[in-house]
Motif scaffolding. Sequence first.
Motif, PDB file in Angstrom:
ATOM      1  N   GLY A 190       0.821  -1.197   0.000  1.00  0.00           N
ATOM      2  CA  GLY A 190       0.000   0.000   0.000  1.00  0.00           C
ATOM      3  C   GLY A 190       0.851   1.240   0.000  1.00  0.00           C
ATOM      4  O   GLY A 190       2.000   1.231   0.464  1.00  0.00           O
ATOM      5  N   LEU A 199      -3.911   5.408   4.272  1.00  0.00           N
ATOM      6  CA  LEU A 199      -3.724   4.641   3.047  1.00  0.00           C
ATOM      7  C   LEU A 199      -4.277   5.419   1.857  1.00  0.00           C
ATOM      8  O   LEU A 199      -5.419   5.865   1.859  1.00  0.00           O
ATOM      9  CB  LEU A 199      -4.440   3.291   3.154  1.00  0.00           C
ATOM     10  N   LYS A 202      -3.893   0.705  -2.751  1.00  0.00           N
ATOM     11  CA  LYS A 202      -3.190  -0.573  -2.665  1.00  0.00           C
ATOM     12  C   LYS A 202      -2.700  -0.987  -4.045  1.00  0.00           C
ATOM     13  O   LYS A 202      -3.258  -0.589  -5.067  1.00  0.00           O
ATOM     14  CB  LYS A 202      -4.111  -1.647  -2.093  1.00  0.00           C
TER      15      LYS A 202
END
Length: 446
Positions: A190, A199, A202
């Motif tokens: 990620g 995040l 990914k």
Amino acid sequence: MGVQRDRVRFNVGGRIFETTATTLANAGRNSYFGAMFDENWDLIVDDHSKEHFIDRNPDCFSILLDLLRTGEVYLTSNVPEKLLYREALFYGLLDHVRTAKWGQFDGNRLRLSRSVNGRAPGDGTAIRAGPDGGCCVAHGSMVHVYDWMLEEHPPINLDYQRVNDAGWINSDSLVVSACERLGRGDGGMGLFNTSAGELRYKFHVTHENQVKSYTAGALSFSSDYKIYSSCKGRSNEYGIGVWDQNTGQQVDFFYEPPGWSLGDADKLQWLNGTSCLLVSTLFPRKDNCYISLIDFRDKRMVWSWSDIGTPVIDERLSDERRVRDAIAMEDTSSICVVNEFEDLGFMDLRSRAGSVRWSSRSRLMKGKMPDEPCFPKLALHEGQLFSSMNDSISVFCGADWVLTSRLRRSYGGSICDFSIGGDRLFALHSEENVFDIWEAPPPPIV
């Protein structure tokens, strides 16, 4: 730029400062003061008696102005260091402050600057230097991020997925690789924001037009914005995956050939000169060692070495020759390897014979091994070779890689990993969850 004699007056928070265009030009084009000059570095001033008002801290401005005059930083008792850094960021002078605080990186001039105690229990997995002098430390399923002032940012939490590696895209973005969790479909890689630990997206692996869960391992980055990672999945997705770091899309995959090991690689290294990737799978992750050079343009392995089939004359000597780390040296078309006693070995990339020429003159280990030794690691930086061994890091220089200095600190136990970047060396210790920061002092101003 020619000598400027134009005076410039500033009113900073109610205090008056007077300087010259020559001094301000030292700040550089991308600084706050760069906009005061035209393309020929001539000062753009309509009224020389006019004061330029800046609603900022005058004490910090005085220190930063002296920095532009002398190249040195002198903190006063009423200015906290963190406040000065904040003001330097506003004026675009952080690089000037860093240069004044520590000099150009040289392994033989490094001095211990400080140590930082981590918060996570247990052994650390990896430490990675950032491009601007910060670093990140992987512990279990957490990655702790520090900026160049060694202020800790919100950690990256992977929800009990063990972190295998981490790598900086830039000072704001970090790629993290992790183990797959059976039954969860997690794992992989990620891209995270280093300021907030969030995040961004990914990186997926596609096999036979289906997205697969996988374990991502060692990471490397190329100059054409590609990300490389060792991968192993549940089907046949064993090998090296390639992604575009700007889009996050998978662009290639090199499958592991029969009888070889790529998906479990300990280390990847991109070679800019040959546009190839060095892949090293080492003992004890595997019973044998596999080192290969992959050219993704032709999708083939152009060089390889393994200790499989190596004649064993003495079992003890065979164990001593187990390769613990490897690094490519493009200038000499060779690969340097190291064993658990810090003996250095060299292989010629121009020869397909692939035999290791060992040298024991570098051995520093004397007497009994520590109770919990860490395997040695190698790094190459600006023509100097670095090798960690127990609680110290050795520096080798010259064509014959002569041992020239050694960095050692007794607290924290053995060094399990180290990394160089941003003119700093970071060393992660195994026992006390502490990492050290080594810097070269600034050169004297004559």
